[in-house]
Design an enzyme around this catalytic site. Sequence first.
Site, PDB file in Angstrom:
ATOM      1  N   THR A 139      -6.609  16.471  -0.050  1.00 42.24           N
ATOM      2  CA  THR A 139      -6.158  17.746  -0.049  1.00 42.24           C
ATOM      3  C   THR A 139      -5.203  18.519  -0.841  1.00 42.24           C
ATOM      4  O   THR A 139      -4.128  18.522  -0.806  1.00 42.24           O
ATOM      5  CB  THR A 139      -5.175  18.353   1.458  1.00 42.24           C
ATOM      6  OG1 THR A 139      -6.098  17.791   2.860  1.00 42.24           O
ATOM      7  CG2 THR A 139      -5.410  19.525   1.716  1.00 42.24           C
ATOM      8  N   LYS A 196     -11.786  23.376   3.705  1.00 35.03           N
ATOM      9  CA  LYS A 196     -10.362  22.485   4.678  1.00 35.03           C
ATOM     10  C   LYS A 196      -9.317  23.682   4.371  1.00 35.03           C
ATOM     11  O   LYS A 196      -9.123  23.728   5.331  1.00 35.03           O
ATOM     12  CB  LYS A 196     -10.411  21.197   3.655  1.00 35.03           C
ATOM     13  CG  LYS A 196      -8.694  20.098   3.740  1.00 35.03           C
ATOM     14  CD  LYS A 196      -9.121  19.672   4.769  1.00 35.03           C
ATOM     15  CE  LYS A 196      -7.467  19.090   5.164  1.00 35.03           C
ATOM     16  NZ  LYS A 196      -7.386  18.765   6.551  1.00 35.03           N
TER      17      LYS A 196
HETATM   18  P1  NAD Z   1       0.974   9.348   2.510  1.00 36.15           P
HETATM   19  O1  NAD Z   1       2.056   9.971   2.325  1.00 36.15           O
HETATM   20  O2  NAD Z   1       1.531   8.254   3.506  1.00 36.15           O
HETATM   21  O3  NAD Z   1       0.547   8.718   1.484  1.00 36.15           O
HETATM   22  C1  NAD Z   1       0.202   8.740   0.285  1.00 36.15           C
HETATM   23  C2  NAD Z   1      -0.330   7.564  -0.823  1.00 36.15           C
HETATM   24  O4  NAD Z   1      -0.062   7.555  -2.619  1.00 36.15           O
HETATM   25  C3  NAD Z   1       1.243   6.642  -0.677  1.00 36.15           C
HETATM   26  O5  NAD Z   1       1.389   5.383   0.101  1.00 36.15           O
HETATM   27  C4  NAD Z   1       2.227   6.662  -1.887  1.00 36.15           C
HETATM   28  O6  NAD Z   1       3.079   5.987  -2.692  1.00 36.15           O
HETATM   29  C5  NAD Z   1       0.530   7.249  -2.958  1.00 36.15           C
HETATM   30  N1  NAD Z   1       0.701   7.421  -4.173  1.00 36.15           N
HETATM   31  C6  NAD Z   1       1.266   8.945  -4.879  1.00 36.15           C
HETATM   32  N2  NAD Z   1       1.148   8.586  -6.314  1.00 36.15           N
HETATM   33  C7  NAD Z   1      -0.036   7.345  -6.794  1.00 36.15           C
HETATM   34  C8  NAD Z   1      -0.675   7.131  -7.501  1.00 36.15           C
HETATM   35  N3  NAD Z   1      -0.139   7.825  -8.201  1.00 36.15           N
HETATM   36  N4  NAD Z   1      -0.978   5.935  -7.518  1.00 36.15           N
HETATM   37  C9  NAD Z   1      -2.256   5.799  -5.954  1.00 36.15           C
HETATM   38  N5  NAD Z   1      -1.405   6.074  -5.438  1.00 36.15           N
HETATM   39  C10 NAD Z   1      -0.303   6.232  -5.334  1.00 36.15           C
HETATM   40  O7  NAD Z   1      -0.217  10.442   2.473  1.00 36.15           O
HETATM   41  P2  NAD Z   1      -1.236  10.551   3.072  1.00 36.15           P
HETATM   42  O8  NAD Z   1      -0.340  10.871   5.137  1.00 36.15           O
HETATM   43  O9  NAD Z   1      -1.969   9.653   3.844  1.00 36.15           O
HETATM   44  O10 NAD Z   1      -2.128  11.890   3.017  1.00 36.15           O
HETATM   45  C11 NAD Z   1      -2.827  12.062   1.691  1.00 36.15           C
HETATM   46  C12 NAD Z   1      -4.052  13.145   1.773  1.00 36.15           C
HETATM   47  O11 NAD Z   1      -4.121  13.133   2.729  1.00 36.15           O
HETATM   48  C13 NAD Z   1      -2.680  14.489   1.124  1.00 36.15           C
HETATM   49  O12 NAD Z   1      -2.936  15.349   0.686  1.00 36.15           O
HETATM   50  C14 NAD Z   1      -2.379  14.754   2.947  1.00 36.15           C
HETATM   51  O13 NAD Z   1      -2.286  16.237   3.384  1.00 36.15           O
HETATM   52  C15 NAD Z   1      -4.372  14.889   3.240  1.00 36.15           C
HETATM   53  N6  NAD Z   1      -4.035  14.613   5.199  1.00 36.15           N
HETATM   54  C16 NAD Z   1      -3.931  14.121   4.921  1.00 36.15           C
HETATM   55  C17 NAD Z   1      -3.919  13.650   7.040  1.00 36.15           C
HETATM   56  C18 NAD Z   1      -2.470  13.157   7.848  1.00 36.15           C
HETATM   57  O14 NAD Z   1      -2.778  13.970   8.322  1.00 36.15           O
HETATM   58  N7  NAD Z   1      -1.693  13.191   7.334  1.00 36.15           N
HETATM   59  C19 NAD Z   1      -5.042  14.191   7.355  1.00 36.15           C
HETATM   60  C20 NAD Z   1      -5.525  14.999   6.327  1.00 36.15           C
HETATM   61  C21 NAD Z   1      -5.244  15.307   5.010  1.00 36.15           C
END
Ligand code: NAD
Length: 315
Positions: A113, A188
């Site tokens: 997002t 979104k």
């Molecule tokens: P999270 O923090 O659990 O996961 C993100 C992952 O990305 C981490 O493991 C981190 O180490 C990794 N990362 C950081 N830099 C990186 C790089 N350069 N290359 C590869 N990996 C890298 O976050 P999440 O909850 O999984 O959310 C991820 C995305 O999804 C966000 O943009 C969030 O807004 C969106 N989102 C989350 C939810 C939710 O309920 N958690 C729902 C819809 C959308």
Amino acid sequence: MAARTQCLFRRAYSSAADKHVAFLGLGNMGGYMAANLAKKGFTVRGYDPSKDALTAAAKTGVTGADSIAKAVDGADVVVSILPSNKVVLDAYLGKDGVVAHAKKGSLLIDSSTVDPNVPKQVFPVAIEKGQGFIDAPVSGGVMGAQNATLAFMAGGRKEDFDRSLPLLKAMGAKQFHCGEIGAGQVAKLANNMLMGITGMATAECMNMGIKMGLDPQVLLDVLNNSSARSWSTEVYCPVPGLVPTAPSSRNYDGGFKNELMVKDLELASGMALGIRSPIPLGAVATQLYRIVQSRGYGQKDFSFVYQLLKEEKTN
Ligand code: NAD
């Protein structure tokens, strides 16, 4: 019968053309999404700077790589779900990033997002390199990622969206092509701003009715059978104990974190500001959820805002 069905799914989802997938970001969402791709027959190579995330992914059939360049090398499709605008831009456009190292003819799918301007910046660079690129953010949360019931809202060329469908179907239940590049992010952010506003409105109206002496269950029954009914009243009631599956009934844990709501509302506010679209309710919601976060409840589900309103003295 079950084995036969699984076999058919494997064939349907992993076409010979797009079998090798690189997956970037194996966090709360990406860990499950990559696991679902592996389960449905794709060969998945993942990258995440977190060693713990790589170790957990290995248990679900995802091979680890120690850089983006190595993960995307030779991949047919790259899927990413990353935390922020900056991380996505660096991961795609950096010297050692996706666009520099993914092969010509590959398809790139970013499910993070982010601000709609982020995919708009990546798109022309990827096209120049002969790669396809779509933004495909998701709704449905961690449960949706785990159960492969996510809704994907995509922006980009129709042919790239069509090509992405076998993967999106392996990770989710619904797929929408919303328009040009960035359109998925617009959809979104509009959805999440509305979710934040209705969540806040439900919390304040239920709080008011309960403080006036109404039985909470009676009030909720009235709302759910009247003109104020919404997803917030039916599925996500902020008052604990009324909807057993709502995060409020498990101490506001395991839902959509307040800090993620703040992130999405700030992105939506920035987008609205850019075109001077009035968002009076979105602005109030942003401030209110920020207050929840600054009081130390950023990790709680965003419906925790009810507890803050409840603490306010009535007289
Ligand atoms: P999270 O923090 O659990 O996961 C993100 C992952 O990305 C981490 O493991 C981190 O180490 C990794 N990362 C950081 N830099 C990186 C790089 N350069 N290359 C590869 N990996 C890298 O976050 P999440 O909850 O999984 O959310 C991820 C995305 O999804 C966000 O943009 C969030 O807004 C969106 N989102 C989350 C939810 C939710 O309920 N958690 C729902 C819809 C959308």
